[in-house]
Each structure stands twice: as C-alpha cells, then as structure tokens.
Motif scaffolding. Structure first.
Motif, PDB file in Angstrom:
ATOM      1  N   UNK A  26       0.839  -1.206   0.000  1.00 20.01           N
ATOM      2  CA  UNK A  26       0.000   0.000   0.000  1.00 20.01           C
ATOM      3  C   UNK A  26       0.874   1.257   0.000  1.00 20.01           C
ATOM      4  N   UNK A  27       1.919   1.264   0.826  1.00 26.18           N
ATOM      5  CA  UNK A  27       2.829   2.410   0.867  1.00 26.18           C
ATOM      6  C   UNK A  27       3.529   2.608  -0.471  1.00 26.18           C
ATOM      7  N   UNK A  28       3.969   1.517  -1.069  1.00 24.55           N
ATOM      8  CA  UNK A  28       4.632   1.598  -2.369  1.00 24.55           C
ATOM      9  C   UNK A  28       3.682   2.147  -3.429  1.00 24.55           C
ATOM     10  N   UNK A  29       2.448   1.658  -3.440  1.00 20.37           N
ATOM     11  CA  UNK A  29       1.466   2.131  -4.416  1.00 20.37           C
ATOM     12  C   UNK A  29       1.116   3.607  -4.200  1.00 20.37           C
ATOM     13  N   UNK A  38       8.376  11.196   1.121  1.00 23.91           N
ATOM     14  CA  UNK A  38       8.052  10.855   2.510  1.00 23.91           C
ATOM     15  C   UNK A  38       7.498   9.432   2.601  1.00 23.91           C
ATOM     16  N   UNK A  39       6.625   9.048   1.696  1.00 23.91           N
ATOM     17  CA  UNK A  39       6.069   7.694   1.786  1.00 23.91           C
ATOM     18  C   UNK A  39       7.101   6.624   1.447  1.00 23.91           C
ATOM     19  N   UNK A  64      10.193   6.942   2.409  1.00 23.58           N
ATOM     20  CA  UNK A  64      10.895   6.874   3.695  1.00 23.58           C
ATOM     21  C   UNK A  64      10.076   6.082   4.721  1.00 23.58           C
ATOM     22  N   UNK A  65       8.766   6.288   4.731  1.00 25.08           N
ATOM     23  CA  UNK A  65       7.906   5.513   5.635  1.00 25.08           C
ATOM     24  C   UNK A  65       7.962   4.037   5.275  1.00 25.08           C
ATOM     25  N   UNK A  66       8.062   3.724   3.992  1.00 28.86           N
ATOM     26  CA  UNK A  66       8.205   2.332   3.562  1.00 28.86           C
ATOM     27  C   UNK A  66       9.479   1.722   4.158  1.00 28.86           C
ATOM     28  N   UNK A  67      10.573   2.468   4.138  1.00 27.30           N
ATOM     29  CA  UNK A  67      11.821   1.980   4.748  1.00 27.30           C
ATOM     30  C   UNK A  67      11.668   1.821   6.261  1.00 27.30           C
ATOM     31  N   UNK A  68      10.986   2.771   6.892  1.00 30.26           N
ATOM     32  CA  UNK A  68      10.750   2.669   8.337  1.00 30.26           C
ATOM     33  C   UNK A  68       9.849   1.482   8.658  1.00 30.26           C
TER      34      UNK A  68
END
Length: 151
Positions: free
Chosen positions: A3-6, A53-54, A56-60
C-alpha cells in the motif's frame, strides 16, 4: 508495505503530472513568466510530501514494522493522505484562480489550513509510532542476526 509503495508511486505520478499542468496551464492562459502562483509549488508538495516521505515511511516500515500498530498506522495513513490531498487541491484551486486573474476566497485558505493540520497530525502520529517501536525493540546487533551461529 505494498500500500505504501502504491501510494508513493501514485504521488510520484501526480507530482509529475501537476508540474506539466502548471507549465501548460500558465502558457495557455498567457500568464507572465516569472510571476508567482501557487500552482508552481503543487508538484513540489506532491513529490516531496507524497512520493519521498512515503518511500521513507516504507523503509521505516521495513525496519520497525510500524503497521503492527494497526490503529495508529491506519490513523497515520488516513490523516496524512487526507491532509496532503486537501492541501494540494487547494494550492491547485488557488493557483488556477491566480492564473485566470480571479479573486480567491478566505474559504480556500481555510481549507488549505485544514490540509496542513492533517499533514501535521499525520507526522505526529508517525513519530508516536516510531517512538513506540524504538522503545519496544531496543537496538539489537544487526551483524549477530545476519551471521549464523556454528556449533
């Protein structure tokens, strides 16, 4: 994670498309080059606050499993994305009115302010999740996990 990647990919597409829209809309309406309009920052907001930002959130998420905090993660995603969409929509509307030589209203500024509040609330939720993840899972030696033990 998908979902974050999309979402990141969608914001990247919107960011690039909004830059194209800005260039063509201002040309089409003979808007003086070098004059400022809020349309000029829509693509930046979408690319940085959405795409980057998303990612980066995917990495987090990969490192800290943020989505295991289901309610907080859902609130973060909903609040942050609603804030970003509202903010960029109002930037677009206000910018188009400027290019067309029309007067904007305080309502547009107020709605944009709500979008910025949503973004801020989403960022706070992100840091709450991060703090909980970091304090719940103290740092472990990464090398020790990656190296198999021999008996």
């Amino acid at each position: 994670m998908r979902k974050l990647l999309n979402l990141a990919f969608g914001y990247m597409l919107l960011g690039v498309a909004s830059g194209l829209f800005y260039r063509e809309f201002t040309k089409l309406n003979d808007f003086p080059e070098g004059s400022w309009t809020q349309l000029s920052v829509v693509h930046t907001h979408l690319l940085v606050l959405g795409f980057v930002v998303l990612l980066l959130v995917l990495l987090l998420e990969k490192a800290f499993k943020l989505s295991e905090q289901r309610k907080l993660f859902a609130w973060f995603l909903g609040t942050y994305n609603a804030g970003l969409i509202l903010t960029t929509a109002m930037l677009t509307v206000h910018g188009m009115l400027t290019v067309l030589g029309m007067e904007s209203s305080k309502m547009i500024s107020g709605i944009a302010g709500l979008g910025h509040m949503g973004l801020s609330a989403g960022m706070i939720l992100l840091f709450v999740m991060l703090r909980r993840s970091v304090t719940a899972n103290p740092t472990r030696p990464v090398a020790a996990e990656a190296t198999p033990t021999r008996h």
